[in-house]
Scaffold this motif. Structure first.
Motif, PDB file in Angstrom:
ATOM      1  N   GLU A   1     -13.795 -32.024  60.281  1.00 60.06           N
ATOM      2  CA  GLU A   1     -13.249 -33.304  60.720  1.00 60.06           C
ATOM      3  C   GLU A   1     -13.398 -34.371  59.641  1.00 60.06           C
ATOM      4  N   ILE A   2     -14.585 -34.399  59.042  1.00 66.16           N
ATOM      5  CA  ILE A   2     -14.795 -35.382  57.972  1.00 66.16           C
ATOM      6  C   ILE A   2     -13.775 -35.165  56.854  1.00 66.16           C
TER       7      ILE A   2
ATOM      8  N   LEU B   1     -17.733 -42.002  64.088  1.00 63.91           N
ATOM      9  CA  LEU B   1     -18.891 -41.745  63.225  1.00 63.91           C
ATOM     10  C   LEU B   1     -18.566 -42.028  61.765  1.00 63.91           C
ATOM     11  N   CYS B   2     -17.399 -41.584  61.323  1.00 62.90           N
ATOM     12  CA  CYS B   2     -17.032 -41.823  59.935  1.00 62.90           C
ATOM     13  C   CYS B   2     -16.916 -43.322  59.641  1.00 62.90           C
TER      14      CYS B   2
ATOM     15  N   SER C   1     -20.440 -40.949  56.085  1.00 63.87           N
ATOM     16  CA  SER C   1     -19.829 -40.165  57.150  1.00 63.87           C
ATOM     17  C   SER C   1     -20.663 -38.936  57.503  1.00 63.87           C
TER      18      SER C   1
ATOM     19  N   SER D   1     -15.589 -38.309  66.031  1.00 61.43           N
ATOM     20  CA  SER D   1     -15.741 -38.082  64.600  1.00 61.43           C
ATOM     21  C   SER D   1     -15.215 -39.277  63.811  1.00 61.43           C
TER      22      SER D   1
ATOM     23  N   SER E   1     -17.870 -30.623  62.405  1.00 57.75           N
ATOM     24  CA  SER E   1     -18.037 -31.954  61.817  1.00 57.75           C
ATOM     25  C   SER E   1     -17.517 -31.965  60.392  1.00 57.75           C
TER      26      SER E   1
ATOM     27  N   GLN F   1     -10.907 -33.635  56.912  1.00 61.57           N
ATOM     28  CA  GLN F   1      -9.562 -33.996  57.354  1.00 61.57           C
ATOM     29  C   GLN F   1      -9.356 -35.502  57.305  1.00 61.57           C
ATOM     30  N   LEU F   2     -10.348 -36.182  57.842  1.00 66.81           N
ATOM     31  CA  LEU F   2     -10.262 -37.630  57.926  1.00 66.81           C
ATOM     32  C   LEU F   2     -10.105 -38.285  56.569  1.00 66.81           C
ATOM     33  N   ILE F   3     -10.865 -37.762  55.630  1.00 67.48           N
ATOM     34  CA  ILE F   3     -10.846 -38.374  54.310  1.00 67.48           C
ATOM     35  C   ILE F   3      -9.626 -37.932  53.513  1.00 67.48           C
TER      36      ILE F   3
ATOM     37  N   PRO G   1      -6.306 -34.205  63.658  1.00 67.68           N
ATOM     38  CA  PRO G   1      -7.210 -33.114  63.249  1.00 67.68           C
ATOM     39  C   PRO G   1      -8.683 -33.527  63.323  1.00 67.68           C
ATOM     40  N   PHE G   2      -8.958 -34.510  64.125  1.00 76.20           N
ATOM     41  CA  PHE G   2     -10.371 -34.934  64.287  1.00 76.20           C
ATOM     42  C   PHE G   2     -10.479 -35.617  65.644  1.00 76.20           C
TER      43      PHE G   2
ATOM     44  N   GLY H   1     -20.494 -44.760  59.780  1.00 75.78           N
ATOM     45  CA  GLY H   1     -21.264 -44.258  58.653  1.00 75.78           C
ATOM     46  C   GLY H   1     -20.822 -44.896  57.353  1.00 75.78           C
TER      47      GLY H   1
END
Lengths: 203, 203, 203, 203
Positions: free
Chosen positions: A192-193, B164-165, A169, B161, A189, A195-197, B156-157, B168
DNA sequence: TATGAATGAGCGTTCATTCAT
DNA sequence: TATGAATGAACGCTCATTCAT
């Protein structure tokens, strides 16, 4: 001996000049497209001089990768040593990666490009050495995550998979950043990463 | 004209022979290490003949990337066209990526490696063309995700993003799979990625 | 000035150190394969210092050949000055050659190898000078033999031809000795050559 | 196939053109001083073309030596097969050597020069192969002489010593001939050598 | 259409020589 | 006098590309 010291320092400085110029070139143009003439021009040294500092093109190339990876490993280790729980660890990991790669984006490109060449031909020893170090790096991250994953909980993914997702990511965001020529906000970025995870995606 | 058709088909077939052999070589050895002689040998055509089908080495190289990316885009489009909600979309995206790359891991390596060379010098038009198409690909995914993100919810993204996550993460798992020489289970990777992205990590 | 003398002697000594190390290297590796770096290493002087004693590589090389040939000539002259008849002269000639070359087999190889390059291009003056001296050497031997060939007798060969046969025969035996890495008995070679030349072969 | 034959013959012809030009250059200038550019210029081929016929410089060089030595061996063998007694054999040997070397004096220089490099470093396989063949050549001569030396007689020299004297003497005369730029009479040299070896020198 | 011999620019590398210290 | 870092011309070799057949 001040005089010997001064000489040694001077030599180190020059060596670094070459390394930095070469790193930039290799990253921009790739290994093969970059010629030793290019490196020489970029450093204001003559071509022969480069060979006083590095045995050959391969040596120059992998020295760059190797030394950068070393500092990357060192910095990451230090940062992770201070984290306790998994969340913290993930945050620090992503942060460190983005911070380091933002500063050393030339190295970033090189290291990714190099990973792609998984040829059967073993390549030089230098290459082997570097690949091994890269594997070690990945395992270090895996272990850091693994040790923070609560023994009592059940996770539906392995530590390695988590490591890969986190690195992938950040890499993808880095690539995106590079493509936009640095016009995007890496800080965003990062958030966001994370948050996403860390948070459930509401689907 | 049946005769003309037959000729055209024959020509296409030969062209494909070359493309496939070249793809394999380029992926295994890299662009620069692969010579036109190698390609000729691998195809049982003579070197001169290759130039009847492709203007030059670059043309050959980027034609491969380009055509593969086309089918990749087509397949992904088709798959995503059937999804409705975000979850489904993410699942299909990850699945398609891993499936396609598993089948065309030669292409995978090439495409990643190529992304890394972000020279200022524009490079050949072919290269520019390919990079643009790659950007389009990314935007397509972004849009597919974006359109499934509920208008009412706050994420929240950004869609980018998320895109990309996802990419990736799959890339990283692909790379890992390649490094282990295909000994790992990509199906399991798929599940882990999806779990990681879709479920909250208990920290 | 004792101080000046001492300096001069010291200089001579160092010059000789270089000459001897270089001779060994040149003979072992050949002119082109021996680098000035090699010479420097072998002498514990730095590369620049070599150039204080010799104008360039050629100068170093031909100085070696020249000075060795000088002593060779001197020693041979002295030995031949004591001989009276032809037989004695031949014996002494063969003996001297083998003795000298055994001691200075480095020089032997160099001198033979150098003879082979009979370019039209004049080469350096040093080379010309050396070749001339070699010719003089041959003529000296020719004359020594000629003067001992009885005026009254008829010989079915010229003095030059005799000189060439003697030198060629010793050279061939020397070469053979070198090929066998010194395991053969040069004393025996001497006797055989002399027998061969001085006694009728019973056919 | 006439067309295939013609092509093969044409290829052989071109290969020979290169070999001859290179032989001349190597003999005149020596191995190291002769550049592949020189060879290319001398043949009116481009540099790259040379590499279509010979793998590298070493291959070119030793192919010359090797093929010439082969014909030399063949011719000598044939000539010696007709001789019966020792005298005849010696006469034929000297005659063949001078005849062959007069025609191939470029080869002569090369072969002598090459003998001088008796380095420890084994050199390329090609070099080893050639040196071995040269040794075989010498042994062939030794044997030819040995088999004609009457069993009943006592010789004060070995067959090998005789071989060395004969070859050394012819070599020396050849060298002398080359130095005088071919102005001397090799026929006369032949007679003198034979007289010298076969008749008692009246001392 | 297919060939493959020929090209020549360009690469990585070496090494004799110079020169500031 | 002694150093050794710096130079740059030159080498062996490769390979994308062309073209006569």
């Amino acid at each position: 001996m001040t005089i010997a010291e001064r000489k040694a320092r001077e030599k180190k400085r020059k060596r670094n000049t070459i390394l930095e110029a070469a790193e930039k070139l290799f990253a921009k143009e790739g290994y093969h497209t970059t010629t030793m003439d290019n490196v020489a021009e970029a450093t204001d040294f003559s071509k022969g001089t480069i060979y006083l500092y590095f045995k050959n093109k391969d040596d120059l190339f992998f020295t760059i990768l190797d030394e950068r990876l070393d500092t990357h490993i060192r910095e990451l280790k230090e940062r992770l040593s201070k984290t306790i729980d998994l969340k913290e660890t993930i945050v620090e990991l992503v942060t460190e990666q983005l911070t380091f790669f933002e500063k050393h984006h030339y190295f970033f490109r090189l290291t990714i490009a190099e990973q792609c060449k998984i040829e059967k031909t073993p390549g030089s020893d230098l290459r082997q050495h570097f690949l091994k170090k890269q594997m070690t790096f990945l395992m270090m991250i895996e272990e850091a995550l693994s040790s923070r994953m609560s023994a009592g909980k059940q996770y539906p993914f392995s530590a390695r998979s988590l490591a890969l997702c986190l690195m992938g990511s950040t890499h993808a965001h880095m690539m995106n950043w590079l493509m936009s020529r640095g016009q995007q906000d890496l800080q965003k970025s990062r958030d966001e990463i994370i948050q996403l995870i860390l948070n459930r995606i509401e689907v």
